[in-house]
Design a protein around this motif. Structure first.
Motif, PDB file in Angstrom:
ATOM      1  N   MET A   1     -37.556 -15.108-102.750  1.00  0.00           N
ATOM      2  CA  MET A   1     -38.057 -14.552-103.984  1.00  0.00           C
ATOM      3  C   MET A   1     -39.561 -14.371-103.843  1.00  0.00           C
ATOM      4  SD  MET A   1     -38.147 -16.182-107.826  1.00  0.00           S
ATOM      5  CE  MET A   1     -36.393 -16.231-107.990  1.00  0.00           C
ATOM      6  N   ARG A   2     -40.067 -13.272-104.376  1.00  0.00           N
ATOM      7  CA  ARG A   2     -41.503 -13.017-104.396  1.00  0.00           C
ATOM      8  C   ARG A   2     -42.052 -13.436-105.745  1.00  0.00           C
ATOM      9  NH1 ARG A   2     -42.440  -7.177-103.250  1.00  0.00           N
ATOM     10  NH2 ARG A   2     -44.588  -7.841-103.108  1.00  0.00           N
ATOM     11  N   VAL A   3     -43.172 -14.157-105.722  1.00  0.00           N
ATOM     12  CA  VAL A   3     -43.779 -14.691-106.940  1.00  0.00           C
ATOM     13  C   VAL A   3     -45.215 -14.203-107.039  1.00  0.00           C
ATOM     14  CG1 VAL A   3     -44.421 -16.794-108.175  1.00  0.00           C
ATOM     15  CG2 VAL A   3     -42.358 -16.768-106.777  1.00  0.00           C
ATOM     16  N   GLY A   4     -45.573 -13.674-108.210  1.00  0.00           N
ATOM     17  CA  GLY A   4     -46.954 -13.310-108.492  1.00  0.00           C
ATOM     18  C   GLY A   4     -47.611 -14.452-109.244  1.00  0.00           C
ATOM     19  N   LEU A   5     -48.741 -14.944-108.739  1.00  0.00           N
ATOM     20  CA  LEU A   5     -49.439 -16.070-109.352  1.00  0.00           C
ATOM     21  C   LEU A   5     -50.826 -15.613-109.765  1.00  0.00           C
ATOM     22  CD1 LEU A   5     -49.469 -19.131-109.985  1.00  0.00           C
ATOM     23  CD2 LEU A   5     -50.285 -19.489-107.639  1.00  0.00           C
ATOM     24  N   LEU A   6     -51.086 -15.584-111.064  1.00  0.00           N
ATOM     25  CA  LEU A   6     -52.389 -15.193-111.602  1.00  0.00           C
ATOM     26  C   LEU A   6     -53.147 -16.449-111.963  1.00  0.00           C
ATOM     27  CD1 LEU A   6     -54.391 -13.078-112.711  1.00  0.00           C
ATOM     28  CD2 LEU A   6     -53.130 -13.185-114.866  1.00  0.00           C
ATOM     29  N   THR A   7     -54.339 -16.614-111.366  1.00  0.00           N
ATOM     30  CA  THR A   7     -55.152 -17.793-111.642  1.00  0.00           C
ATOM     31  C   THR A   7     -56.515 -17.366-112.160  1.00  0.00           C
ATOM     32  OG1 THR A   7     -56.106 -17.954-109.431  1.00  0.00           O
ATOM     33  CG2 THR A   7     -54.013 -19.073-109.802  1.00  0.00           C
ATOM     34  N   GLU A   8     -57.064 -18.168-113.052  1.00  0.00           N
ATOM     35  CA  GLU A   8     -58.388 -17.889-113.614  1.00  0.00           C
ATOM     36  C   GLU A   8     -59.321 -19.027-113.250  1.00  0.00           C
ATOM     37  OE1 GLU A   8     -60.652 -17.531-117.888  1.00  0.00           O
ATOM     38  OE2 GLU A   8     -58.486 -17.446-117.845  1.00  0.00           O
ATOM     39  N   GLY A   9     -60.202 -18.765-112.315  1.00  0.00           N
ATOM     40  CA  GLY A   9     -61.197 -19.751-111.933  1.00  0.00           C
ATOM     41  C   GLY A   9     -60.654 -20.934-111.160  1.00  0.00           C
ATOM     42  N   GLY A  10     -59.514 -20.784-110.544  1.00  0.00           N
ATOM     43  CA  GLY A  10     -58.917 -21.904-109.814  1.00  0.00           C
ATOM     44  C   GLY A  10     -58.496 -21.514-108.416  1.00  0.00           C
ATOM     45  N   TYR A  11     -57.242 -21.668-108.130  1.00  0.00           N
ATOM     46  CA  TYR A  11     -56.658 -21.398-106.829  1.00  0.00           C
ATOM     47  C   TYR A  11     -56.874 -19.953-106.432  1.00  0.00           C
ATOM     48  CZ  TYR A  11     -53.069 -21.756-103.212  1.00  0.00           C
ATOM     49  OH  TYR A  11     -52.390 -21.780-102.028  1.00  0.00           O
ATOM     50  N   PRO A  12     -57.226 -19.653-105.240  1.00  0.00           N
ATOM     51  CA  PRO A  12     -57.358 -20.451-104.032  1.00  0.00           C
ATOM     52  C   PRO A  12     -58.779 -20.926-103.752  1.00  0.00           C
ATOM     53  CG  PRO A  12     -57.447 -18.177-103.399  1.00  0.00           C
ATOM     54  CD  PRO A  12     -57.303 -18.220-104.909  1.00  0.00           C
ATOM     55  N   TYR A  13     -59.673 -20.831-104.741  1.00  0.00           N
ATOM     56  CA  TYR A  13     -61.055 -21.230-104.516  1.00  0.00           C
ATOM     57  C   TYR A  13     -61.162 -22.735-104.307  1.00  0.00           C
ATOM     58  CZ  TYR A  13     -62.090 -16.521-106.004  1.00  0.00           C
ATOM     59  OH  TYR A  13     -62.126 -15.160-106.096  1.00  0.00           O
TER      60      TYR A  13
END
Length: 105
Positions: free
Chosen positions: A1-13
């Motif tokens: 399964m393909r997953v889209g992960l939207l992060t704000e100010g976090g991962y992958p930083y």
């Protein structure tokens, strides 16, 4: 399964707020492929770099939440979207929502 992960100010930083939670999620779900859309909070955060990414992270796209808005550098005054543009967006968004929620065959 393909997953889209939207992060704000976090991962992958490396110095992001939710980096540990997101990193654990991605690593524990190793059977899935991830595409990360990361929103950065500052130039300092971007300069600190990323965490080492596992192989299931196929792509990372970034966009800053800081600095000058992208449209500010465009020539001419900013204008609101017109009726046709809004209708096209609604049409395409509806198709996307139906495709995502459709049962897999």
């Amino acid at each position: 399964m393909r997953v889209g992960l939207l992060t704000e100010g976090g991962y992958p930083y490396a110095n992001g707020a939710e980096r540990r939670w997101c990193d654990r999620l991605v690593r524990e779900l190793a059977q899935h492929e991830f595409e990360v859309c990361a929103l950065s909070r500052s130039a300092g955060q971007e300069s600190a770099g990323w965490l080492p990414l596992p192989s299931q992270v196929r792509r990372v796209r970034t966009a800053p939440l800081w600095g000058e808005p992208p449209y500010a550098s465009m020539p001419g005054p900013a204008r609101p979207y017109r009726r046709r543009e809004r209708a096209l967006f609604a049409q395409h968004f509806g198709r996307l929502a139906r495709a995502i929620s459709a049962a897999a065959i």
